[in-house]
Design a protein around this motif. Structure first.
Motif, mmCIF file in Angstrom:
data_model
loop_
_atom_site.group_PDB
_atom_site.id
_atom_site.type_symbol
_atom_site.label_atom_id
_atom_site.label_comp_id
_atom_site.label_asym_id
_atom_site.label_seq_id
_atom_site.Cartn_x
_atom_site.Cartn_y
_atom_site.Cartn_z
ATOM 1 N N THR A 17 0.836 -1.196 0.000
ATOM 2 C CA THR A 17 0.000 0.000 0.000
ATOM 3 C C THR A 17 0.871 1.246 0.000
ATOM 4 O O THR A 17 1.433 1.621 1.024
ATOM 5 C CB THR A 17 -0.937 0.002 1.218
ATOM 6 N N GLU A 20 -3.703 5.219 0.029
ATOM 7 C CA GLU A 20 -5.074 4.740 0.093
ATOM 8 C C GLU A 20 -6.004 5.866 -0.351
ATOM 9 O O GLU A 20 -5.929 6.983 0.164
ATOM 10 C CB GLU A 20 -5.413 4.302 1.513
ATOM 11 N N ARG A 23 -11.520 3.298 -0.409
ATOM 12 C CA ARG A 23 -11.306 1.865 -0.202
ATOM 13 C C ARG A 23 -10.370 1.256 -1.235
ATOM 14 O O ARG A 23 -10.286 0.038 -1.359
ATOM 15 C CB ARG A 23 -12.655 1.134 -0.209
ATOM 16 N N ALA A 25 -6.601 0.590 -2.296
ATOM 17 C CA ALA A 25 -5.200 0.575 -1.887
ATOM 18 C C ALA A 25 -4.352 0.488 -3.147
ATOM 19 O O ALA A 25 -4.474 -0.469 -3.910
ATOM 20 C CB ALA A 25 -4.926 -0.612 -0.973
ATOM 21 N N ASN A 110 -8.542 1.733 10.153
ATOM 22 C CA ASN A 110 -7.833 1.249 8.979
ATOM 23 C C ASN A 110 -7.985 -0.263 8.857
ATOM 24 O O ASN A 110 -7.019 -0.999 8.713
ATOM 25 C CB ASN A 110 -6.356 1.638 9.070
ATOM 26 N N ARG A 117 -7.795 -3.281 -4.500
ATOM 27 C CA ARG A 117 -6.368 -3.007 -4.465
ATOM 28 C C ARG A 117 -5.794 -3.098 -5.875
ATOM 29 O O ARG A 117 -6.168 -3.972 -6.655
ATOM 30 C CB ARG A 117 -5.644 -3.972 -3.525
#
Length: 240
Positions: A17, A20, A23, A25, A110, A117
């Motif tokens: 990551t 961010e 939502r 990443a 978090n 992602r």
């Protein structure tokens, strides 16, 4: 002083990551040397860590003066490739309330239960440099792995090494490859560009003055024919 140029070729998915956004990443195509020393087998940490305190300095004390590993950055002319996946993990309760995004009481934590992602995927090429001091570059190359793993999901990557001629020069120069902010005591005099990353930011561009290394790579198009780096690079040297 000798230099190895390493090209990392992603063979799976490499995920970490970098930032961010809601939502999502996102994985940016830079790998800090705080990870590379471990991935290349030059340092080892505790197998079980319950303190959550980084031990970079202690883990690299035996190699810090012997060699320097730069952060990895995208190879010029080769665009990074990405894949985006959606993950969904339910909490371990009998009844789970599906809150809206605006009313979710866990929003401030978090610990997302679902999201997306973006990872680096096959075809991505990154580059780094290994500057050796007390050991021949060929001997260091023999100790480095051909394949290793990076990121939270331990994605597989190939590491190809090329020994490059290097010389020492004095005067003004433009930084030719990203370095860690704490890896060099020299201060850029102009054209500074940095990149915020954790645990240490990068200097990705800058004009410096003083002694520096000139790495010769004339046959590598479309990349630069030479790459300049400060001479006194030490991994987290400003924190030691």
């Amino acid at each position: 002083m000798e230099v190895l140029e390493a090209t990392i070729r992603v063979r799976g998915e490499v995920t970490f990551t970098s930032r961010e956004v809601g939502r999502l990443a996102d994985t940016e195509p830079y790998v800090l040397n705080t990870a590379l020393y471990y991935a290349l087998g030059l340092a080892g940490g505790r197998y079980l860590d319950t303190s959550y305190e980084p031990t970079y300095l202690a883990d690299t004390e035996h190699v810090a003066s012997e060699l320097y590993v730069s952060p990895a950055a995208p190879v010029r002319g080769v665009s990074p490739r990405y894949t985006t996946t959606t993950y969904n993990a339910s909490r371990d309760e009998y009844v789970v309330v599906n809150y809206s995004a605006q009313e979710d009481p866990y929003e401030g934590r978090n610990l997302p239960t679902f999201g997306r992602r973006r990872s680096l995927t096959q075809g991505t090429q990154l580059r780094l440099y290994v500057v050796t001091r007390d050991r021949p570059a060929s001997a260091v190359a023999d100790d480095l792995p051909t394949y290793t793993r990076l990121g939270k999901k331990r994605g597989k990557v190939r590491v190809d090494l090329t020994e490059r001629p290097v010389s020492v020069a004095t005067g003004s120069y433009e930084l030719g490859h990203p370095i860690g902010v704490d890896d060099c005591g020299d201060v850029p005099v102009a054209n500074v560009a940095t990149k915020s990353m954790q645990p240490t930011p990068l200097v990705v561009a800058g004009k410096y003055e003083g002694e520096h290394l000139v790495i010769d790579r004339p046959e590598e198009a479309p990349g630069p024919e030479t790459v300049a780096l400060p001479r006194g690079l030490v991994f987290l040297g400003e924190r030691r």
